[in-house]
Design a protein around this motif. Sequence first.
Motif, PDB file in Angstrom:
ATOM      1  N   ARG A 181       0.861  -1.083   0.085  1.00 54.15           N
ATOM      2  CA  ARG A 181      -0.033   0.021   0.165  1.00 54.15           C
ATOM      3  C   ARG A 181       1.049   1.228   0.093  1.00 54.15           C
ATOM      4  O   ARG A 181       0.397   2.494  -0.422  1.00 54.15           O
ATOM      5  CB  ARG A 181      -0.955   0.112   1.142  1.00 54.15           C
ATOM      6  N   GLY A 182       2.034   1.076   0.584  1.00 53.66           N
ATOM      7  CA  GLY A 182       3.022   2.286   0.652  1.00 53.66           C
ATOM      8  C   GLY A 182       3.626   2.574  -0.953  1.00 53.66           C
ATOM      9  O   GLY A 182       4.709   3.465  -0.723  1.00 53.66           O
ATOM     10  N   GLY A 183       3.476   1.712  -1.541  1.00 51.49           N
ATOM     11  CA  GLY A 183       4.211   1.822  -3.070  1.00 51.49           C
ATOM     12  C   GLY A 183       5.889   1.124  -2.808  1.00 51.49           C
ATOM     13  O   GLY A 183       6.443   1.716  -3.757  1.00 51.49           O
ATOM     14  N   MET A 184       5.840   0.313  -1.899  1.00 53.06           N
ATOM     15  CA  MET A 184       7.286  -0.364  -1.422  1.00 53.06           C
ATOM     16  C   MET A 184       7.204  -1.682  -1.873  1.00 53.06           C
ATOM     17  O   MET A 184       6.294  -2.359  -1.972  1.00 53.06           O
ATOM     18  CB  MET A 184       7.556  -0.309  -0.249  1.00 53.06           C
ATOM     19  N   ARG A 185       8.426  -1.929  -2.482  1.00 55.17           N
ATOM     20  CA  ARG A 185       8.498  -3.646  -2.772  1.00 55.17           C
ATOM     21  C   ARG A 185       8.880  -4.403  -1.415  1.00 55.17           C
ATOM     22  O   ARG A 185       9.126  -3.828  -0.359  1.00 55.17           O
ATOM     23  CB  ARG A 185       9.897  -3.960  -3.761  1.00 55.17           C
ATOM     24  N   SER A 186       8.561  -5.665  -1.237  1.00 57.87           N
ATOM     25  CA  SER A 186       8.972  -6.332   0.120  1.00 57.87           C
ATOM     26  C   SER A 186       9.465  -7.672   0.030  1.00 57.87           C
ATOM     27  O   SER A 186       9.523  -8.384  -1.255  1.00 57.87           O
ATOM     28  CB  SER A 186       7.593  -6.423   0.938  1.00 57.87           C
ATOM     29  N   VAL A 187      10.228  -8.173   0.984  1.00 61.85           N
ATOM     30  CA  VAL A 187      10.772  -9.376   1.244  1.00 61.85           C
ATOM     31  C   VAL A 187      10.352 -10.222   2.309  1.00 61.85           C
ATOM     32  O   VAL A 187      10.287  -9.568   3.486  1.00 61.85           O
ATOM     33  CB  VAL A 187      12.319  -9.231   1.375  1.00 61.85           C
ATOM     34  N   GLY A 188       9.727 -11.096   2.076  1.00 58.81           N
ATOM     35  CA  GLY A 188       8.833 -11.949   3.251  1.00 58.81           C
ATOM     36  C   GLY A 188      10.152 -12.785   3.853  1.00 58.81           C
ATOM     37  O   GLY A 188      10.695 -13.651   3.095  1.00 58.81           O
ATOM     38  N   VAL A 189      10.228 -12.589   5.236  1.00 60.61           N
ATOM     39  CA  VAL A 189      11.145 -13.414   5.929  1.00 60.61           C
ATOM     40  C   VAL A 189      10.667 -14.329   6.907  1.00 60.61           C
ATOM     41  O   VAL A 189       9.673 -14.052   7.516  1.00 60.61           O
ATOM     42  CB  VAL A 189      12.073 -12.340   6.946  1.00 60.61           C
ATOM     43  N   GLY A 190      11.037 -15.815   6.362  1.00 59.35           N
ATOM     44  CA  GLY A 190      10.579 -16.688   7.160  1.00 59.35           C
ATOM     45  C   GLY A 190       9.822 -17.594   6.383  1.00 59.35           C
ATOM     46  O   GLY A 190       9.879 -17.704   5.010  1.00 59.35           O
ATOM     47  N   LYS A 191       9.267 -18.599   6.991  1.00 52.98           N
ATOM     48  CA  LYS A 191       8.464 -19.774   6.334  1.00 52.98           C
ATOM     49  C   LYS A 191       7.074 -19.680   6.257  1.00 52.98           C
ATOM     50  O   LYS A 191       6.448 -20.419   5.524  1.00 52.98           O
ATOM     51  CB  LYS A 191       8.939 -21.052   7.062  1.00 52.98           C
ATOM     52  N   SER A 192       6.438 -18.569   6.712  1.00 52.10           N
ATOM     53  CA  SER A 192       4.923 -18.629   6.764  1.00 52.10           C
ATOM     54  C   SER A 192       4.336 -18.574   5.234  1.00 52.10           C
ATOM     55  O   SER A 192       4.892 -17.810   4.455  1.00 52.10           O
ATOM     56  CB  SER A 192       4.442 -17.597   7.574  1.00 52.10           C
ATOM     57  N   GLU A 196       3.024 -15.024   0.918  1.00 54.67           N
ATOM     58  CA  GLU A 196       3.308 -15.352  -0.517  1.00 54.67           C
ATOM     59  C   GLU A 196       3.060 -14.078  -1.430  1.00 54.67           C
ATOM     60  O   GLU A 196       3.645 -13.968  -2.397  1.00 54.67           O
ATOM     61  CB  GLU A 196       2.407 -16.379  -1.115  1.00 54.67           C
ATOM     62  N   ALA A 197       2.393 -12.966  -0.692  1.00 54.25           N
ATOM     63  CA  ALA A 197       2.203 -11.766  -1.676  1.00 54.25           C
ATOM     64  C   ALA A 197       3.542 -10.973  -1.625  1.00 54.25           C
ATOM     65  O   ALA A 197       3.494  -9.987  -2.378  1.00 54.25           O
ATOM     66  CB  ALA A 197       1.128 -10.929  -0.840  1.00 54.25           C
ATOM     67  N   ALA A 198       4.682 -11.391  -1.006  1.00 55.35           N
ATOM     68  CA  ALA A 198       5.855 -10.523  -0.778  1.00 55.35           C
ATOM     69  C   ALA A 198       6.424 -10.415  -2.534  1.00 55.35           C
ATOM     70  O   ALA A 198       6.451 -11.566  -3.116  1.00 55.35           O
ATOM     71  CB  ALA A 198       6.858 -11.168   0.077  1.00 55.35           C
ATOM     72  N   SER A 199       7.283  -9.563  -2.526  1.00 55.22           N
ATOM     73  CA  SER A 199       8.116  -9.422  -3.939  1.00 55.22           C
ATOM     74  C   SER A 199       9.016 -10.742  -4.120  1.00 55.22           C
ATOM     75  O   SER A 199       9.028 -11.111  -4.953  1.00 55.22           O
ATOM     76  CB  SER A 199       8.705  -8.218  -4.233  1.00 55.22           C
ATOM     77  N   MET A 200       9.732 -11.091  -2.921  1.00 52.39           N
ATOM     78  CA  MET A 200      10.481 -12.149  -2.759  1.00 52.39           C
ATOM     79  C   MET A 200      10.715 -12.896  -1.377  1.00 52.39           C
ATOM     80  O   MET A 200      10.021 -11.811  -0.502  1.00 52.39           O
ATOM     81  CB  MET A 200      12.071 -11.962  -3.329  1.00 52.39           C
ATOM     82  N   ARG A 201      11.150 -13.922  -1.139  1.00 52.25           N
ATOM     83  CA  ARG A 201      11.116 -14.400   0.191  1.00 52.25           C
ATOM     84  C   ARG A 201      12.539 -14.954   0.424  1.00 52.25           C
ATOM     85  O   ARG A 201      13.013 -15.356  -0.623  1.00 52.25           O
ATOM     86  CB  ARG A 201      10.173 -15.615  -0.054  1.00 52.25           C
ATOM     87  N   ILE A 202      12.717 -14.943   1.781  1.00 49.85           N
ATOM     88  CA  ILE A 202      14.127 -15.438   2.156  1.00 49.85           C
ATOM     89  C   ILE A 202      13.595 -16.360   3.542  1.00 49.85           C
ATOM     90  O   ILE A 202      12.749 -15.817   4.091  1.00 49.85           O
ATOM     91  CB  ILE A 202      15.256 -14.560   2.378  1.00 49.85           C
ATOM     92  N   GLU A 203      14.284 -17.467   3.664  1.00 52.42           N
ATOM     93  CA  GLU A 203      13.933 -18.092   5.108  1.00 52.42           C
ATOM     94  C   GLU A 203      14.682 -17.501   6.278  1.00 52.42           C
ATOM     95  O   GLU A 203      14.009 -17.460   7.244  1.00 52.42           O
ATOM     96  CB  GLU A 203      14.374 -19.671   4.844  1.00 52.42           C
ATOM     97  N   SER A 204      15.777 -16.782   6.035  1.00 46.38           N
ATOM     98  CA  SER A 204      16.643 -16.120   7.141  1.00 46.38           C
ATOM     99  C   SER A 204      17.476 -15.294   6.386  1.00 46.38           C
ATOM    100  O   SER A 204      17.801 -15.473   5.287  1.00 46.38           O
ATOM    101  CB  SER A 204      17.168 -17.045   7.935  1.00 46.38           C
ATOM    102  N   PHE A 205      18.331 -14.587   7.106  1.00 49.97           N
ATOM    103  CA  PHE A 205      19.436 -13.744   6.518  1.00 49.97           C
ATOM    104  C   PHE A 205      20.720 -14.328   6.398  1.00 49.97           C
ATOM    105  O   PHE A 205      21.558 -13.650   5.845  1.00 49.97           O
ATOM    106  CB  PHE A 205      19.583 -12.385   7.324  1.00 49.97           C
ATOM    107  N   GLU A 206      20.772 -15.529   6.794  1.00 47.92           N
ATOM    108  CA  GLU A 206      21.973 -16.294   6.848  1.00 47.92           C
ATOM    109  C   GLU A 206      22.498 -16.427   5.215  1.00 47.92           C
ATOM    110  O   GLU A 206      21.715 -17.078   4.452  1.00 47.92           O
ATOM    111  CB  GLU A 206      21.931 -17.797   7.267  1.00 47.92           C
TER     112      GLU A 206
END
Length: 218
Positions: A181-192, A196-206
């Motif tokens: 809604r803020g016009g920003m991209r997003s990275v979903g962090v974790g396994k939930s 899925e609506a995030a621009s991309m996903r990572i499980e952790s920062f490692e």
Amino acid sequence: MISCCIFDLDGVIVDTARYHYLAWRELAAELGFELREDQAEAVKGVSRMASLDIVLRAGGMEGRFSDEVKMAFAMRKNERYREFISKMTPSEVLPGVEDFLRDLRANNIGIVLGSASKNTRAILEQCRIGLWFDAVADGTMIRHGKPDPEVFLKGAQMVKKDPAECVVFEDAAAGIEAARRGGMRSVGVGKSPLLEAASMRIESFEGFTFGELRRKLD
Ligand code: BG6
Ligand code: MG
């Protein structure tokens, strides 16, 4: 182009979701019901009072209490939560986070915190990670909680960055929606699966790097 990364705190930088859950569970127990961990998933990212409504609904108790009583419940939960966070140490900063922040710094990328929590300052101090952030926008500065984008827009504004150049890191569906809604991209962090609506996903920062972020999103 990416010029700024905005980080949620709870569940992204530190695993305080566990403490929120334990504190809510104690309140639920006092009210006579058991709060399951899966029921508490929905409190992730949402403000304290909105979280209380979710907890009361889980116990079939919505609409039963006056605003005054609800304030007292929220205060009690927060006292318990503060006891948990007062024992936190820098070792609770999630794996890979500081390496990633160092990488961002080396690439001259703005580093901002955007959290709904009114306990943000205490947690940053306790875990000694406050110095990484060029700006901190938190629950004490906003009127509308996530999924409203206010906290992220405020953070971007504090470092004078265009939302289109900001990437939000979030562990909660409400936060991913707030970024959108803020016009920003997003990275979903974790396994939930809720991310899925995030621009991309990572499980952790490692092992995650700014180079990889740029390759995937730019
Ligand atoms: C968010 C958490 O970061 O902060 C939520 O994910 C929490 O679970 C919210 O309800 C508000 O936190 P606080 O510390 O102000 O009660
Ligand atoms: Mg979170």
